[in-house]
Design an enzyme around this catalytic site. Structure first.
Site, PDB file in Angstrom:
ATOM      1  CE  LYS A  39     -32.296  27.281-100.112  1.00  0.00           C
ATOM      2  NZ  LYS A  39     -32.023  27.706-101.534  1.00  0.00           N
ATOM      3  CB  THR A  40     -30.477  19.480 -98.202  1.00  0.00           C
ATOM      4  OG1 THR A  40     -31.006  18.961 -99.428  1.00  0.00           O
ATOM      5  CG2 THR A  40     -31.568  19.539 -97.153  1.00  0.00           C
ATOM      6  CB  THR A  96     -28.714  23.364-106.969  1.00  0.00           C
ATOM      7  OG1 THR A  96     -30.010  23.672-106.490  1.00  0.00           O
ATOM      8  CG2 THR A  96     -28.536  23.905-108.369  1.00  0.00           C
TER       9      THR A  96
END
Ligand code: A3P
Length: 325
Positions: free
Chosen positions: A57-58, A61
């Protein structure tokens, strides 16, 4: 002279050396004798040169998508069994062995590809991962992205909620992060996945006990959002990659998405709806709770940065440390 049958011998051996029952894959290319007995169709090039280790979640991607735009860089080939990420070093996949891992990096795919990488965002906080990565890829470069751990926790909660996770749907974010150890296992598991990866100093220290600091590149996730071109320029320098790609021609801010996206045939191609989600802001009480919760961890992170001469003190870190009332 008699000896026990092989199975019994093995059992005796692992009783004596229990640590060794957990395999650790070394690199056959590090030893000429190993290389000599290796099959002809194996190549030392079939391993990644660098890893994006997370945490989740940082912006991992977005970063791997931007990296893959580079003509000399390629991510692992996709596999139906692993979905988006290989997750070799942290999970059961490790037991599938080296050949399995190497099949993701075919050395003949494209002669331009000189830098294979893989991104598995759970590597960052996996207890066994640094030791395993070091045994196989001691010269690999590692990339990690840090955002405010409070925001990371909230993003993970929103992620599980969007995946219709029962616990996330039945409990508010505040209930999840403040759940006690007497809570149900499901609730504790979600609480831990929200909170634990954000203890950045403790995880980074584990990585640093195996890898020199010069092999680890830390990205401020807020900068990745606001100025990915600068982030990609710095990253190319760190990786010493050629040719130098001018990302101004490849990334553009998309007003509708609210993020930088890839430029494709004149228009923008953004990441899917599950990246850069829309959700209500975090409740003030949760933010305060988390800033207090992470105080010692964030303080340790500043100390770790100072000790290692890392000049990056992100704005979010200063804010999380100062907003303590
Ligand atoms: P949110 O969806 O909570 O906003 P990961 O890929 O590691 O799971 O990280 C997802 C996060 O990447 C998103 O979290 C978003 O904030 C962030 N992000 C950073 N740059 C982005 C980009 N260019 N496009 C979409 N999301 C981006």
């Amino acid at each position: 002279l008699t000896s026990a049958p092989p199975l019994q011998l093995a059992e005796n051996y692992f009783k004596l050396y229990p640590r060794e029952s957990d395999p650790i894959w070394g690199n056959p290319c590090d030893d000429v004798r190993h290389q000599k007995i290796w099959s002809k169709n194996k190549s030392c090039d079939s391993l990644p040169k660098f890893l994006v280790i997370g945490p989740q979640k940082t912006g991992t991607t977005a970063l791997s998508t931007f990296l893959s735009l580079h003509p000399s860089i390629a991510s692992n080939v996709p596999s139906p069994t692993t979905f988006e990420e290989i997750q070799f070093f942290n999970a059961q996949n490790y037991l599938r062995g080296l050949d399995w891992y190497m099949s993701f990096f075919p050395s003949d795919t494209n002669s331009l590809t000189r830098y294979f990488f893989e991104k598995s965002a759970t590597y960052f906080d996996g207890e066994l991962v640094p030791r395993r990565v070091h045994a196989l890829l001691p010269y690999a470069k590692l990339i990690t992205i840090l955002i405010s751990p409070a925001k990371r926790a909230y993003s993970w909660y929103q992620h599980t909620k969007a995946h219709r996770d029962n616990v996330a749907n039945n409990f508010s974010f505040h209930q999840v992060i403040t759940a006690s150890d007497a809570a149900t296992k499901d609730l504790r598991d979600l609480r831990n996945r929200c909170l634990n990866p954000g203890k950045y100093a403790q995880h980074l220290e584990r990585w640093m006990s195996y890898f020199p600091q010069a092999s680890i590149h830390i990205i401020d996730g807020d900068q990745l959002k606001s100025n990915p071109i600068e982030v990609m320029n710095e990253l190319q320098k760190f990786l010493k990659i050629t040719p130098f790609l001018n990302y101004t021609e490849h990334l553009r801010f998309d007003k509708r998405k609210g993020f930088f996206c890839q430029v494709k045939e004149g228009s923008t191609k953004c990441l899917g709806r599950n990246k850069g989600r829309q959700y209500p802001p975090m409740e003030e009480r949760s933010l305060k709770y988390l800033q207090r919760y992470y105080l010692s961890h964030n303080t340790a992170l500043v100390k770790l940065f100072n000790k290692n001469g890392i000049r990056l003190i992100p704005k979010w870190l200063k804010e999380d440390l100062s907003d303590q009332n």
